[in-house]
Design a protein around this motif. Sequence first.
Motif, PDB file in Angstrom:
ATOM      1  N   ILE A 137       0.968  -1.024   0.008  1.00 16.84           N
ATOM      2  CA  ILE A 137       0.029   0.046  -0.009  1.00 16.84           C
ATOM      3  C   ILE A 137       0.740   1.175  -0.182  1.00 16.84           C
ATOM      4  CG2 ILE A 137      -1.766   1.324   1.277  1.00 16.84           C
ATOM      5  CD1 ILE A 137      -2.545  -1.554   2.551  1.00 16.84           C
ATOM      6  N   ILE A 138       1.915   1.054   0.889  1.00 17.60           N
ATOM      7  CA  ILE A 138       2.690   2.231   0.907  1.00 17.60           C
ATOM      8  C   ILE A 138       3.512   2.575  -0.331  1.00 17.60           C
ATOM      9  CG2 ILE A 138       4.781   3.430   2.141  1.00 17.60           C
ATOM     10  CD1 ILE A 138       4.406   1.667   4.499  1.00 17.60           C
ATOM     11  N   ILE A 139       3.849   1.602  -1.162  1.00 17.24           N
ATOM     12  CA  ILE A 139       4.793   1.684  -2.341  1.00 17.24           C
ATOM     13  C   ILE A 139       3.612   2.230  -3.458  1.00 17.24           C
ATOM     14  CG2 ILE A 139       5.786   0.545  -4.203  1.00 17.24           C
ATOM     15  CD1 ILE A 139       7.035  -1.421  -2.196  1.00 17.24           C
ATOM     16  N   ASP A 140       2.348   1.514  -3.526  1.00 15.68           N
ATOM     17  CA  ASP A 140       1.236   2.041  -4.519  1.00 15.68           C
ATOM     18  C   ASP A 140       1.141   3.719  -4.194  1.00 15.68           C
ATOM     19  OD1 ASP A 140       1.396  -0.304  -5.536  1.00 15.68           O
ATOM     20  OD2 ASP A 140      -0.459  -1.005  -4.634  1.00 15.68           O
ATOM     21  N   GLU A 141       0.957   4.115  -3.113  1.00 19.11           N
ATOM     22  CA  GLU A 141       0.571   5.222  -2.743  1.00 19.11           C
ATOM     23  C   GLU A 141       1.829   6.254  -3.080  1.00 19.11           C
ATOM     24  OE1 GLU A 141      -1.930   7.354  -1.083  1.00 19.11           O
ATOM     25  OE2 GLU A 141      -2.952   5.398  -2.081  1.00 19.11           O
ATOM     26  N   TYR A 142       2.855   5.770  -2.836  1.00 20.56           N
ATOM     27  CA  TYR A 142       4.058   6.572  -3.165  1.00 20.56           C
ATOM     28  C   TYR A 142       4.262   6.702  -4.507  1.00 20.56           C
ATOM     29  CZ  TYR A 142       9.019   8.052  -3.718  1.00 20.56           C
ATOM     30  OH  TYR A 142      10.068   8.801  -4.003  1.00 20.56           O
ATOM     31  N   GLU A 143       4.049   5.717  -5.617  1.00 24.12           N
ATOM     32  CA  GLU A 143       4.193   5.784  -6.837  1.00 24.12           C
ATOM     33  C   GLU A 143       3.199   6.342  -7.562  1.00 24.12           C
ATOM     34  OE1 GLU A 143       4.556   1.690  -8.350  1.00 24.12           O
ATOM     35  OE2 GLU A 143       6.703   1.270  -7.501  1.00 24.12           O
ATOM     36  N   SER A 198       1.741   9.103  -6.096  1.00 22.25           N
ATOM     37  CA  SER A 198       1.939  10.338  -5.865  1.00 22.25           C
ATOM     38  C   SER A 198       3.123  10.783  -6.512  1.00 22.25           C
ATOM     39  CB  SER A 198       2.250  10.732  -4.134  1.00 22.25           C
ATOM     40  OG  SER A 198       3.516  10.123  -4.108  1.00 22.25           O
ATOM     41  N   ARG A 199       3.903   9.940  -6.914  1.00 19.95           N
ATOM     42  CA  ARG A 199       5.197  10.491  -7.959  1.00 19.95           C
ATOM     43  C   ARG A 199       4.443  10.730  -9.261  1.00 19.95           C
ATOM     44  NH1 ARG A 199      10.475  11.469  -6.625  1.00 19.95           N
ATOM     45  NH2 ARG A 199      10.939  11.153  -8.681  1.00 19.95           N
ATOM     46  N   PHE A 200       3.635   9.822  -9.666  1.00 19.68           N
ATOM     47  CA  PHE A 200       2.973   9.952 -10.836  1.00 19.68           C
ATOM     48  C   PHE A 200       2.403  11.478 -11.085  1.00 19.68           C
ATOM     49  CE2 PHE A 200      -0.420   9.101 -14.033  1.00 19.68           C
ATOM     50  CZ  PHE A 200       0.364   8.714 -15.022  1.00 19.68           C
ATOM     51  N   PHE A 201       1.439  11.623  -9.864  1.00 20.98           N
ATOM     52  CA  PHE A 201       0.705  12.783 -10.123  1.00 20.98           C
ATOM     53  C   PHE A 201       1.477  13.924  -9.562  1.00 20.98           C
ATOM     54  CE2 PHE A 201      -2.754   9.734 -10.131  1.00 20.98           C
ATOM     55  CZ  PHE A 201      -3.121  10.078 -11.345  1.00 20.98           C
ATOM     56  N   ASP A 202       2.691  13.688  -9.369  1.00 20.16           N
ATOM     57  CA  ASP A 202       3.597  14.706  -8.669  1.00 20.16           C
ATOM     58  C   ASP A 202       3.119  15.619  -7.631  1.00 20.16           C
ATOM     59  OD1 ASP A 202       6.155  15.755  -8.746  1.00 20.16           O
ATOM     60  OD2 ASP A 202       5.941  17.360 -10.503  1.00 20.16           O
ATOM     61  N   ARG A 217       2.533  15.702  -3.030  1.00 22.87           N
ATOM     62  CA  ARG A 217       3.060  15.363  -1.821  1.00 22.87           C
ATOM     63  C   ARG A 217       2.421  14.044  -1.184  1.00 22.87           C
ATOM     64  NH1 ARG A 217       6.278  17.641   2.046  1.00 22.87           N
ATOM     65  NH2 ARG A 217       4.742  17.146   3.564  1.00 22.87           N
ATOM     66  N   LEU A 218       3.239  13.253  -0.967  1.00 20.56           N
ATOM     67  CA  LEU A 218       2.571  11.913  -0.059  1.00 20.56           C
ATOM     68  C   LEU A 218       1.981  12.500   1.460  1.00 20.56           C
ATOM     69  CD1 LEU A 218       2.164   9.044  -0.083  1.00 20.56           C
ATOM     70  CD2 LEU A 218       4.249   8.572   0.644  1.00 20.56           C
ATOM     71  N   SER A 219       0.659  12.149   1.468  1.00 21.91           N
ATOM     72  CA  SER A 219       0.217  12.717   2.699  1.00 21.91           C
ATOM     73  C   SER A 219       0.192  11.634   3.858  1.00 21.91           C
ATOM     74  CB  SER A 219      -1.196  13.135   2.482  1.00 21.91           C
ATOM     75  OG  SER A 219      -2.133  12.767   3.287  1.00 21.91           O
ATOM     76  N   PHE A 220       0.708  11.902   4.830  1.00 19.76           N
ATOM     77  CA  PHE A 220       0.761  10.869   5.920  1.00 19.76           C
ATOM     78  C   PHE A 220      -0.563  10.413   6.200  1.00 19.76           C
ATOM     79  CE2 PHE A 220       5.002  11.067   8.001  1.00 19.76           C
ATOM     80  CZ  PHE A 220       5.247   9.684   7.835  1.00 19.76           C
ATOM     81  N   PHE A 221      -1.632  11.269   6.454  1.00 22.34           N
ATOM     82  CA  PHE A 221      -2.860  11.037   6.929  1.00 22.34           C
ATOM     83  C   PHE A 221      -3.668  10.164   5.977  1.00 22.34           C
ATOM     84  CE2 PHE A 221      -7.369  12.082   6.989  1.00 22.34           C
ATOM     85  CZ  PHE A 221      -7.881  11.693   8.431  1.00 22.34           C
ATOM     86  N   ARG A 222      -3.375  10.519   4.723  1.00 23.99           N
ATOM     87  CA  ARG A 222      -4.005   9.340   3.931  1.00 23.99           C
ATOM     88  C   ARG A 222      -3.343   8.080   3.693  1.00 23.99           C
ATOM     89  NH1 ARG A 222      -6.332   9.557  -1.612  1.00 23.99           N
ATOM     90  NH2 ARG A 222      -5.189   8.479  -2.696  1.00 23.99           N
ATOM     91  N   LEU A 223      -2.135   8.084   3.868  1.00 20.45           N
ATOM     92  CA  LEU A 223      -1.623   6.594   3.946  1.00 20.45           C
ATOM     93  C   LEU A 223      -1.983   5.999   5.127  1.00 20.45           C
ATOM     94  CD1 LEU A 223       0.624   5.183   2.421  1.00 20.45           C
ATOM     95  CD2 LEU A 223       2.403   6.117   4.122  1.00 20.45           C
ATOM     96  N   PHE A 224      -2.127   6.441   6.190  1.00 27.57           N
ATOM     97  CA  PHE A 224      -2.461   5.819   7.499  1.00 27.57           C
ATOM     98  C   PHE A 224      -3.915   5.488   7.227  1.00 27.57           C
ATOM     99  CE2 PHE A 224       1.351   7.159   9.499  1.00 27.57           C
ATOM    100  CZ  PHE A 224       1.736   6.030   9.640  1.00 27.57           C
ATOM    101  N   TRP A 225      -4.678   6.402   6.650  1.00 27.04           N
ATOM    102  CA  TRP A 225      -6.223   6.091   6.363  1.00 27.04           C
ATOM    103  C   TRP A 225      -6.410   4.917   5.639  1.00 27.04           C
ATOM    104  CZ3 TRP A 225     -10.778   6.168   8.433  1.00 27.04           C
ATOM    105  CH2 TRP A 225     -12.003   6.047   7.693  1.00 27.04           C
ATOM    106  N   LYS A 226      -5.448   4.820   4.421  1.00 32.38           N
ATOM    107  CA  LYS A 226      -5.570   3.818   3.586  1.00 32.38           C
ATOM    108  C   LYS A 226      -5.310   2.354   4.237  1.00 32.38           C
ATOM    109  CE  LYS A 226      -6.559   4.368  -0.737  1.00 32.38           C
ATOM    110  NZ  LYS A 226      -6.084   4.708  -2.113  1.00 32.38           N
TER     111      LYS A 226
END
Lengths: 239, 539
Positions: free
Chosen positions: B120-126, B128-132, B134-143
């Motif tokens: 999940i972390i990697i997918d989220e990171y990739e 966020s990279r793709f859409f340029d 910022r990777l949001s912490f809150f969003r990540l933990f929510w996911k």
Amino acid sequence: MVDKKNIFLFGYGNFGRQLYKNLFLAGHNIKVLTATAESIVNAQEDKVDLIQINIKRNDDILSLNIDQENDMLYCAMSKTANNLFLVLTLRALFPYADIIAISNSLENTRKLKYAGANSVIDLYEATSRRLINILTKPAVTKAIDEIIYKQNNLKMAEVIIPPRSFLVGMYIKDISFKSMGVVLVAIIDKESEHELVFTDQRLSQQLEAGETLVVVSKIDDLKIFKDLVHSETHPLVSH
Amino acid sequence: MSLPVKKKVITFFKKKIDENTLKQKKHFFLSFAYFIESFNTYRRIKSFVYNLIENDQYSYKKYFDFFMIIVILTSVTLLVIDVKHHIPVWIDEFDFYFVTSIFILEYLARMWVYSDIHKIIIDEYEESRFFDKRLSFFRLFWKIFQNKWGYISSLSAIIDLIAILPSYRGIRILRVLILFRAFKMLRYTKSLNGFIYVLKNKKFELITLLTLVAFFIFIAGIMLYVFEGDNKNPNIHNLFDAFYWALITISTVGYGDIAPVTPEGRMETMVIVIIGIGLIAFGTSLIVASFNERMSVLREEKVIVNVSRKKSLIVICGYGLLGRLVAKGLQKEGLDFIIIDKDEHLISQAFNSGYNTICTDASQGEIFGKLGIEKRISHVLCLTSDDIQNAFIAINVKSLNEKVHVTVRCSDEEIAQKMEFAHIDQVIMPEEIAGMMSAVYAGEPVAFEVLLSIIEEKEKTQIDEIAITKGSFLEHKTIGDVHFDNYRLILLGIFTSKDNGKTLGEFLFNPSDDYYLHVGDRLVCIGYSTAIANLKKRM
């Protein structure tokens, strides 16, 4: 190579068609006889001449001029009941004829044999045997194909020992079949006609006139071997 | 994304992380996620744990299940003994520390294997990279939370959690919750799962039935209360007593602690007893029918577990005249096979013959997936009487795994040609075989009889093949050296090896005495079965 025979093929459905194809390739004279409309369409497609008969009428069958001493009768009607009735009729009319029937189950094989067929080829039995052999003995299956079915140089054949042949009285182990390019598979006694005796059990037995040798060989070597069997002197003896 | 590509992407991003994002706060989670992604041992351990607790096909799962059942039964037994007897402190502590920690571990392990956080972390990171972005912490933990909530909110997980609770000894009533540990056993015993399946499967019917029962109890209870509630019946003090009586009566249990005393009450009883019998019959038949449906599924699961132990499996599709004979032959040869047919009647015949059977449509991919087409299935035989159906099955199998050897039975020559076009390994035509045999018979009747009796193994003499294996005593010998006469065997010919013995090469009929035998060559011999066995043994 093979003696050309007159063959009467009854039925031209799925079985009959394949029978015709293979018998034709082997070079026999074939007469196709049928009673059903489906067969007539098949025959027209394949451009095969066929004679329509009614198997219930003896006159129809008698008018075919079957020579029961030499001709072979193949019963390959699509419907089992018709096939069975046909075998029964033919046996009644020709007590000495060689009748071969196609069957699709062990059950029908029994009935066809009882009705008087000399030999019954069980379609599914043969197919399943082959399927299993492909799985368990692939090399054997392929070898049999090479020897029996494929139209190639190899052949399984029967050779009768004539009365004055040099082979009469010889021991099997003393004859170098190998150097003649022949593999001897079995010997059939003239007395116990249907009993097959495989050579591996009889290495130290003498050959007699009238016995049939079942051999596998290349066609050219077979011709030479057949001539050889007829010669009265010992052309080749190994030790 | 295919694996190599993914790896490249990962290494690419790894570098990026090293260069740019190390300063950022979340770099730790990210690099940790990528580290786990590339860490094989971690994945192996995770898949082991998954197999142990979730995968029914895994052979060691049953030991885990057994262990858990023992632990649960111990805990429940202690609860019962505790009612009247005093339990020594050390046993109580065992129950508290040992059993509870096992349950907690199990709970966490199940949550762990439920999904992969690092993915999940990697997918989220990739993303966020793709859409340029910022990777949001809150969003990540929510996911991540959302994802794991799927597990936490499942019924079995809730039961697991409640089963841990009784460890807080403060409140006595919580002790009863130990019985939830007994519920946990449902997890470890498959047959009990069948019951839950029934409840789920017949949800609509059961809800209808329950609504009806509730309705009748409601009406009957109120009626009796009106008839006898005003002190006519000394046992009915309030509406609850009346409802209690209604349920006991309608279920045909009839304790008799509360019985109607007025004629109106008795009339009412007669009616609701009759209704009760009807409702019970309805409910029973519902559950029985559902169990019957379930039985075939359970049987199939059993068959799949059975065959999953085999190393190589032959699948027979179609149990008609031909399928039957082939099954019989394979049984005799001792090969492992399974029969698939759509026809329930045929399948029950096959089942009664003691074969592994599954009643399903073999032209669908699902069943082959379950049977393990990737590793277990070696051959598929399509033997139904319908050519088109056979073709359908064959193409289905080939599209799933091209390496599986597929044999198709076919009656039509045109279809046979199409099969060859579809790279089907073998097409077999019963009519053609009969035709070939008949032709041989016409030419050489005696030879034909010989052949038939050898092939059908009616005589003791057989035709068999012997492969030259590496290091066998026949390797590097000539045919002349072997003296087949002494083995009482007739050598018909030799198949040379091709592709290191995997396929058959050329057939050398009656090879000369100076032919050297090589590894992978196959001798085709005729002889007594004992003679063949003798030579095979010496190999």
